[in-house]
Design a protein around this motif. Structure first.
Motif, PDB file in Angstrom:
ATOM      1  N   TYR A  25       0.792  -1.237   0.000  1.00  0.00           N
ATOM      2  CA  TYR A  25       0.000   0.000   0.000  1.00  0.00           C
ATOM      3  C   TYR A  25       0.823   1.286   0.000  1.00  0.00           C
ATOM      4  O   TYR A  25       0.287   2.358  -0.273  1.00  0.00           O
ATOM      5  CB  TYR A  25      -0.955   0.006   1.201  1.00  0.00           C
ATOM      6  CG  TYR A  25      -1.870  -1.188   1.215  1.00  0.00           C
ATOM      7  CD1 TYR A  25      -2.868  -1.335   0.257  1.00  0.00           C
ATOM      8  CD2 TYR A  25      -1.721  -2.195   2.171  1.00  0.00           C
ATOM      9  CE1 TYR A  25      -3.703  -2.442   0.248  1.00  0.00           C
ATOM     10  CE2 TYR A  25      -2.558  -3.301   2.172  1.00  0.00           C
ATOM     11  CZ  TYR A  25      -3.541  -3.418   1.214  1.00  0.00           C
ATOM     12  OH  TYR A  25      -4.364  -4.523   1.202  1.00  0.00           O
ATOM     13  N   THR A  36       2.008   2.834   2.518  1.00  0.00           N
ATOM     14  CA  THR A  36       1.694   3.649   3.690  1.00  0.00           C
ATOM     15  C   THR A  36       2.877   3.667   4.657  1.00  0.00           C
ATOM     16  O   THR A  36       3.844   2.930   4.497  1.00  0.00           O
ATOM     17  CB  THR A  36       0.437   3.117   4.392  1.00  0.00           C
ATOM     18  OG1 THR A  36       0.549   1.686   4.554  1.00  0.00           O
ATOM     19  CG2 THR A  36      -0.805   3.413   3.557  1.00  0.00           C
ATOM     20  N   ASP A  78      -2.243   9.399   5.920  1.00  0.00           N
ATOM     21  CA  ASP A  78      -2.636  10.637   5.246  1.00  0.00           C
ATOM     22  C   ASP A  78      -3.230  11.683   6.188  1.00  0.00           C
ATOM     23  O   ASP A  78      -3.640  12.762   5.772  1.00  0.00           O
ATOM     24  CB  ASP A  78      -3.607  10.358   4.096  1.00  0.00           C
ATOM     25  CG  ASP A  78      -4.841   9.573   4.535  1.00  0.00           C
ATOM     26  OD1 ASP A  78      -5.066   9.437   5.752  1.00  0.00           O
ATOM     27  OD2 ASP A  78      -5.580   9.096   3.653  1.00  0.00           O
ATOM     28  N   ASP A 119      -5.302   3.654   8.474  1.00  0.00           N
ATOM     29  CA  ASP A 119      -4.903   3.005   7.228  1.00  0.00           C
ATOM     30  C   ASP A 119      -5.650   1.688   7.037  1.00  0.00           C
ATOM     31  O   ASP A 119      -6.120   1.376   5.934  1.00  0.00           O
ATOM     32  CB  ASP A 119      -3.396   2.737   7.222  1.00  0.00           C
ATOM     33  CG  ASP A 119      -2.569   4.014   7.201  1.00  0.00           C
ATOM     34  OD1 ASP A 119      -3.127   5.074   6.872  1.00  0.00           O
ATOM     35  OD2 ASP A 119      -1.368   3.941   7.517  1.00  0.00           O
ATOM     36  N   GLU A 126      -9.278   2.253   5.969  1.00  0.00           N
ATOM     37  CA  GLU A 126      -9.367   2.725   4.594  1.00  0.00           C
ATOM     38  C   GLU A 126      -9.097   1.592   3.604  1.00  0.00           C
ATOM     39  O   GLU A 126      -9.803   1.453   2.595  1.00  0.00           O
ATOM     40  CB  GLU A 126      -8.404   3.884   4.362  1.00  0.00           C
ATOM     41  CG  GLU A 126      -8.758   5.139   5.159  1.00  0.00           C
ATOM     42  CD  GLU A 126      -8.237   6.405   4.513  1.00  0.00           C
ATOM     43  OE1 GLU A 126      -8.644   6.701   3.378  1.00  0.00           O
ATOM     44  OE2 GLU A 126      -7.415   7.090   5.150  1.00  0.00           O
ATOM     45  N   VAL A 127      -8.100   0.785   3.889  1.00  0.00           N
ATOM     46  CA  VAL A 127      -7.800  -0.348   3.012  1.00  0.00           C
ATOM     47  C   VAL A 127      -8.968  -1.325   2.994  1.00  0.00           C
ATOM     48  O   VAL A 127      -9.413  -1.779   1.930  1.00  0.00           O
ATOM     49  CB  VAL A 127      -6.509  -1.054   3.472  1.00  0.00           C
ATOM     50  CG1 VAL A 127      -6.364  -2.419   2.798  1.00  0.00           C
ATOM     51  CG2 VAL A 127      -5.294  -0.190   3.159  1.00  0.00           C
ATOM     52  N   LEU A 187     -10.912   2.446   0.305  1.00  0.00           N
ATOM     53  CA  LEU A 187     -10.557   3.853   0.171  1.00  0.00           C
ATOM     54  C   LEU A 187      -9.047   3.979  -0.013  1.00  0.00           C
ATOM     55  O   LEU A 187      -8.311   2.994   0.074  1.00  0.00           O
ATOM     56  CB  LEU A 187     -11.021   4.629   1.405  1.00  0.00           C
ATOM     57  CG  LEU A 187     -12.516   4.543   1.729  1.00  0.00           C
ATOM     58  CD1 LEU A 187     -12.830   5.307   3.019  1.00  0.00           C
ATOM     59  CD2 LEU A 187     -13.366   5.078   0.584  1.00  0.00           C
ATOM     60  N   ASN A 188      -8.578   5.186  -0.224  1.00  0.00           N
ATOM     61  CA  ASN A 188      -7.162   5.432  -0.455  1.00  0.00           C
ATOM     62  C   ASN A 188      -6.507   5.903   0.844  1.00  0.00           C
ATOM     63  O   ASN A 188      -6.761   7.013   1.301  1.00  0.00           O
ATOM     64  CB  ASN A 188      -6.981   6.500  -1.537  1.00  0.00           C
ATOM     65  CG  ASN A 188      -5.524   6.706  -1.924  1.00  0.00           C
ATOM     66  OD1 ASN A 188      -4.620   6.213  -1.256  1.00  0.00           O
ATOM     67  ND2 ASN A 188      -5.292   7.441  -2.992  1.00  0.00           N
ATOM     68  N   SER A 208      -4.689   9.408   0.686  1.00  0.00           N
ATOM     69  CA  SER A 208      -5.416  10.599   0.252  1.00  0.00           C
ATOM     70  C   SER A 208      -6.381  11.031   1.350  1.00  0.00           C
ATOM     71  O   SER A 208      -7.104  10.204   1.907  1.00  0.00           O
ATOM     72  CB  SER A 208      -6.192  10.304  -1.038  1.00  0.00           C
ATOM     73  OG  SER A 208      -7.024  11.387  -1.390  1.00  0.00           O
ATOM     74  N   ASP A 238      -9.460  11.826   2.389  1.00  0.00           N
ATOM     75  CA  ASP A 238     -10.808  11.696   1.846  1.00  0.00           C
ATOM     76  C   ASP A 238     -11.867  11.603   2.943  1.00  0.00           C
ATOM     77  O   ASP A 238     -12.933  11.013   2.748  1.00  0.00           O
ATOM     78  CB  ASP A 238     -10.895  10.484   0.917  1.00  0.00           C
ATOM     79  CG  ASP A 238     -10.329   9.211   1.548  1.00  0.00           C
ATOM     80  OD1 ASP A 238     -10.009   9.224   2.757  1.00  0.00           O
ATOM     81  OD2 ASP A 238     -10.199   8.205   0.826  1.00  0.00           O
TER      82      ASP A 238
END
Length: 227
Positions: free
Chosen positions: A155, A157, A165, A171, A174-175, A179-180, A183, A185
Protein backbone atom coordinates in the motif's frame (compact mmCIF):
# COMPACT_ATOMS: atom_id res chain seq x y z
CA UNK A 1 19.66 -25.87 26.91
CA UNK A 2 23.01 -25.93 28.77
CA UNK A 3 25.26 -28.91 28.28
CA UNK A 4 24.95 -31.62 30.93
CA UNK A 5 21.50 -30.30 31.94
CA UNK A 6 18.41 -32.53 31.72
CA UNK A 7 16.38 -32.20 28.54
CA UNK A 8 12.70 -33.09 28.89
CA UNK A 9 11.50 -32.50 25.32
CA UNK A 10 11.34 -34.39 22.07
CA UNK A 11 10.61 -33.18 18.56
CA UNK A 12 7.49 -33.90 16.52
CA UNK A 13 4.97 -31.98 14.41
CA UNK A 14 5.92 -29.35 11.78
CA UNK A 15 8.64 -26.73 11.27
CA UNK A 16 8.04 -23.86 8.82
CA UNK A 17 11.10 -22.67 6.86
CA UNK A 18 11.06 -19.56 4.65
CA UNK A 19 13.45 -17.98 2.10
CA UNK A 20 13.64 -14.30 1.11
CA UNK A 21 14.81 -12.12 -1.75
CA UNK A 22 17.09 -9.08 -1.33
CA UNK A 23 14.09 -6.80 -0.71
CA UNK A 24 12.90 -8.93 2.18
CA UNK A 25 9.97 -10.59 0.34
CA UNK A 26 9.28 -14.27 0.95
CA UNK A 27 10.28 -16.24 -2.15
CA UNK A 28 9.88 -19.77 -0.89
CA UNK A 29 8.44 -21.74 1.98
CA UNK A 30 8.64 -25.35 3.12
CA UNK A 31 7.26 -27.36 5.99
CA UNK A 32 9.25 -30.01 7.83
CA UNK A 33 8.13 -32.38 10.54
CA UNK A 34 9.04 -31.28 14.04
CA UNK A 35 7.68 -29.34 17.04
CA UNK A 36 8.28 -29.42 20.78
CA UNK A 37 6.46 -31.97 22.93
CA UNK A 38 7.23 -33.44 26.39
CA UNK A 39 9.49 -36.48 26.46
CA UNK A 40 8.85 -39.33 28.82
CA UNK A 41 12.38 -39.32 30.28
CA UNK A 42 15.08 -36.71 30.79
CA UNK A 43 17.94 -36.67 28.30
CA UNK A 44 21.38 -35.48 29.36
CA UNK A 45 23.47 -33.55 26.86
CA UNK A 46 26.99 -34.94 27.20
CA UNK A 47 29.80 -32.45 27.84
CA UNK A 48 32.90 -34.61 28.28
CA UNK A 49 35.35 -31.69 28.38
CA UNK A 50 33.14 -29.64 30.74
CA UNK A 51 33.37 -26.49 28.64
CA UNK A 52 29.64 -25.74 28.70
CA UNK A 53 29.20 -26.84 25.08
CA UNK A 54 27.48 -30.16 24.29
CA UNK A 55 29.89 -32.61 22.74
CA UNK A 56 27.46 -33.30 19.88
CA UNK A 57 27.32 -29.56 19.07
CA UNK A 58 31.12 -29.28 19.01
CA UNK A 59 31.51 -32.33 16.83
CA UNK A 60 28.76 -31.17 14.49
CA UNK A 61 30.44 -27.84 13.77
CA UNK A 62 34.14 -28.62 14.36
CA UNK A 63 34.59 -32.38 14.29
CA UNK A 64 36.37 -32.41 17.67
CA UNK A 65 36.09 -31.29 21.31
CA UNK A 66 38.89 -28.73 21.18
CA UNK A 67 36.72 -25.58 21.26
CA UNK A 68 36.16 -23.31 24.26
CA UNK A 69 33.02 -21.47 25.34
CA UNK A 70 34.58 -18.13 24.39
CA UNK A 71 35.97 -19.12 20.99
CA UNK A 72 34.77 -17.06 18.03
CA UNK A 73 36.09 -18.51 14.77
CA UNK A 74 33.62 -16.59 12.59
CA UNK A 75 34.64 -13.27 14.18
CA UNK A 76 31.07 -12.08 14.68
CA UNK A 77 31.55 -11.05 18.30
CA UNK A 78 29.62 -13.97 19.80
CA UNK A 79 31.48 -16.71 21.63
CA UNK A 80 30.59 -20.36 21.23
CA UNK A 81 28.43 -20.39 24.36
CA UNK A 82 26.39 -17.50 22.99
CA UNK A 83 26.11 -19.05 19.54
CA UNK A 84 24.94 -22.31 21.07
CA UNK A 85 22.47 -20.55 23.36
CA UNK A 86 20.94 -18.55 20.52
CA UNK A 87 20.90 -21.41 18.02
CA UNK A 88 23.26 -19.71 15.58
CA UNK A 89 26.11 -21.13 13.52
CA UNK A 90 29.57 -20.57 15.05
CA UNK A 91 31.13 -20.92 11.63
CA UNK A 92 28.97 -18.24 9.96
CA UNK A 93 28.89 -14.60 11.08
CA UNK A 94 25.38 -14.25 9.60
CA UNK A 95 23.70 -17.56 10.36
CA UNK A 96 20.37 -16.77 8.71
CA UNK A 97 21.84 -14.87 5.76
CA UNK A 98 19.60 -11.85 6.26
CA UNK A 99 22.35 -9.24 6.08
CA UNK A 100 22.65 -8.62 9.84
CA UNK A 101 25.51 -10.41 11.56
CA UNK A 102 24.72 -12.59 14.54
CA UNK A 103 26.20 -10.18 17.08
CA UNK A 104 24.04 -7.31 15.84
CA UNK A 105 20.95 -9.52 15.94
CA UNK A 106 21.55 -10.73 19.48
CA UNK A 107 23.18 -7.75 21.20
CA UNK A 108 21.64 -4.76 19.40
CA UNK A 109 18.32 -5.64 17.82
CA UNK A 110 17.14 -8.59 19.90
CA UNK A 111 16.28 -10.55 16.78
CA UNK A 112 16.84 -14.26 16.23
CA UNK A 113 20.18 -14.87 14.50
CA UNK A 114 18.93 -18.09 12.94
CA UNK A 115 15.61 -16.68 11.66
CA UNK A 116 15.80 -14.16 8.82
CA UNK A 117 12.35 -12.78 9.65
CA UNK A 118 12.04 -12.77 13.42
CA UNK A 119 8.54 -11.26 13.51
CA UNK A 120 7.22 -13.20 10.49
CA UNK A 121 5.83 -10.12 8.76
CA UNK A 122 7.33 -10.90 5.35
CA UNK A 123 10.27 -8.46 5.67
CA UNK A 124 13.61 -9.87 6.68
CA UNK A 125 15.33 -8.44 9.74
CA UNK A 126 17.98 -6.53 7.81
CA UNK A 127 15.38 -4.90 5.56
CA UNK A 128 13.46 -3.75 8.64
CA UNK A 129 16.49 -2.41 10.49
CA UNK A 130 18.56 -0.94 7.65
CA UNK A 131 16.18 -0.16 4.81
CA UNK A 132 12.81 0.66 6.34
CA UNK A 133 13.52 1.48 9.99
CA UNK A 134 10.66 -0.70 11.21
CA UNK A 135 10.68 -2.89 14.32
CA UNK A 136 12.05 -6.33 13.38
CA UNK A 137 10.39 -7.81 16.46
CA UNK A 138 6.93 -6.37 15.79
CA UNK A 139 5.08 -7.40 12.64
CA UNK A 140 2.91 -4.27 12.86
CA UNK A 141 5.16 -1.43 14.03
CA UNK A 142 2.35 1.14 14.30
CA UNK A 143 -0.28 -1.33 15.56
CA UNK A 144 -2.85 -0.22 13.00
CA UNK A 145 -3.80 -3.71 11.88
CA UNK A 146 -1.71 -3.72 8.69
CA UNK A 147 1.58 -5.53 9.01
CA UNK A 148 4.78 -3.78 7.97
CA UNK A 149 5.12 -5.72 4.72
CA UNK A 150 1.61 -4.74 3.62
CA UNK A 151 2.22 -1.09 4.49
CA UNK A 152 5.58 -0.82 2.71
CA UNK A 153 5.25 -3.15 -0.25
CA UNK A 154 1.52 -3.36 -0.96
CA UNK A 155 0.00 0.00 0.00
CA UNK A 156 2.94 2.39 0.33
CA UNK A 157 1.69 3.65 3.69
CA UNK A 158 3.86 4.67 6.64
CA UNK A 159 4.51 1.61 8.84
CA UNK A 160 5.12 3.89 11.84
CA UNK A 161 1.93 5.97 11.46
CA UNK A 162 -1.52 4.44 11.87
CA UNK A 163 -3.11 7.18 9.73
CA UNK A 164 -0.63 7.90 6.95
CA UNK A 165 -2.64 10.64 5.25
CA UNK A 166 -3.71 12.34 8.48
CA UNK A 167 -7.40 12.34 7.61
CA UNK A 168 -8.58 10.77 10.87
CA UNK A 169 -9.23 7.41 9.25
CA UNK A 170 -6.87 4.59 10.06
CA UNK A 171 -4.90 3.01 7.23
CA UNK A 172 -6.40 -0.42 7.99
CA UNK A 173 -9.98 0.88 7.85
CA UNK A 174 -9.37 2.72 4.59
CA UNK A 175 -7.80 -0.35 3.01
CA UNK A 176 -10.61 -2.59 4.25
CA UNK A 177 -13.22 -0.18 2.92
CA UNK A 178 -11.61 0.25 -0.48
CA UNK A 179 -10.56 3.85 0.17
CA UNK A 180 -7.16 5.43 -0.46
CA UNK A 181 -5.01 5.46 2.70
CA UNK A 182 -2.72 8.03 1.06
CA UNK A 183 -5.42 10.60 0.25
CA UNK A 184 -7.30 12.85 2.68
CA UNK A 185 -10.81 11.70 1.85
CA UNK A 186 -12.49 12.13 5.21
CA UNK A 187 -15.18 14.43 3.78
CA UNK A 188 -15.90 12.32 0.71
CA UNK A 189 -19.10 10.29 0.42
CA UNK A 190 -18.46 7.51 -2.12
CA UNK A 191 -21.81 5.78 -1.59
CA UNK A 192 -23.80 9.09 -1.71
CA UNK A 193 -25.79 8.22 1.37
CA UNK A 194 -25.31 11.61 3.03
CA UNK A 195 -22.67 10.43 5.49
CA UNK A 196 -19.04 11.36 4.97
CA UNK A 197 -16.25 8.82 5.31
CA UNK A 198 -15.37 10.34 8.67
CA UNK A 199 -18.94 9.86 9.88
CA UNK A 200 -19.09 6.32 8.54
CA UNK A 201 -15.82 5.58 10.31
CA UNK A 202 -17.22 6.96 13.56
CA UNK A 203 -20.49 5.03 13.31
CA UNK A 204 -18.88 1.81 12.13
CA UNK A 205 -20.79 1.78 8.84
CA UNK A 206 -19.53 0.97 5.36
CA UNK A 207 -18.74 4.06 3.26
CA UNK A 208 -19.25 2.00 0.11
CA UNK A 209 -22.74 0.72 1.05
CA UNK A 210 -25.78 2.95 1.59
CA UNK A 211 -27.39 0.31 3.82
CA UNK A 212 -24.57 -1.38 5.71
CA UNK A 213 -26.76 -3.86 7.60
CA UNK A 214 -29.20 -4.50 4.72
CA UNK A 215 -32.23 -3.85 6.89
CA UNK A 216 -34.02 -1.59 4.41
CA UNK A 217 -33.09 1.64 6.20
CA UNK A 218 -30.22 3.58 4.70
CA UNK A 219 -27.28 4.41 6.94
CA UNK A 220 -28.13 8.11 6.94
CA UNK A 221 -31.70 7.47 8.07
CA UNK A 222 -30.55 5.07 10.80
CA UNK A 223 -28.01 7.54 12.17
CA UNK A 224 -29.61 10.91 11.63
CA UNK A 225 -33.34 10.17 11.78
CA UNK A 226 -33.86 7.11 13.94
CA UNK A 227 -30.69 7.15 16.01
Amino acid sequence: MPAAAPLYWRVRGIFHVKSFDEGGKITGTNFYTGAWAPAANAVMLADGDADGLPDAWERHYFGDLDESATGDPDGDGLGHAQEYGHGSNPQNADSDGDGLNDHAEVMIHGTHPADADSDDDGLNDCAEVVTYGTDPMDADSDDDGLNDYAEIVTYGTDPWVADSDGDGLSDKWEVDMGLNPLSNDAENDPDDDGLTNAQEFGYGTNPQDVDTDDDGLGDYAEVMTHG
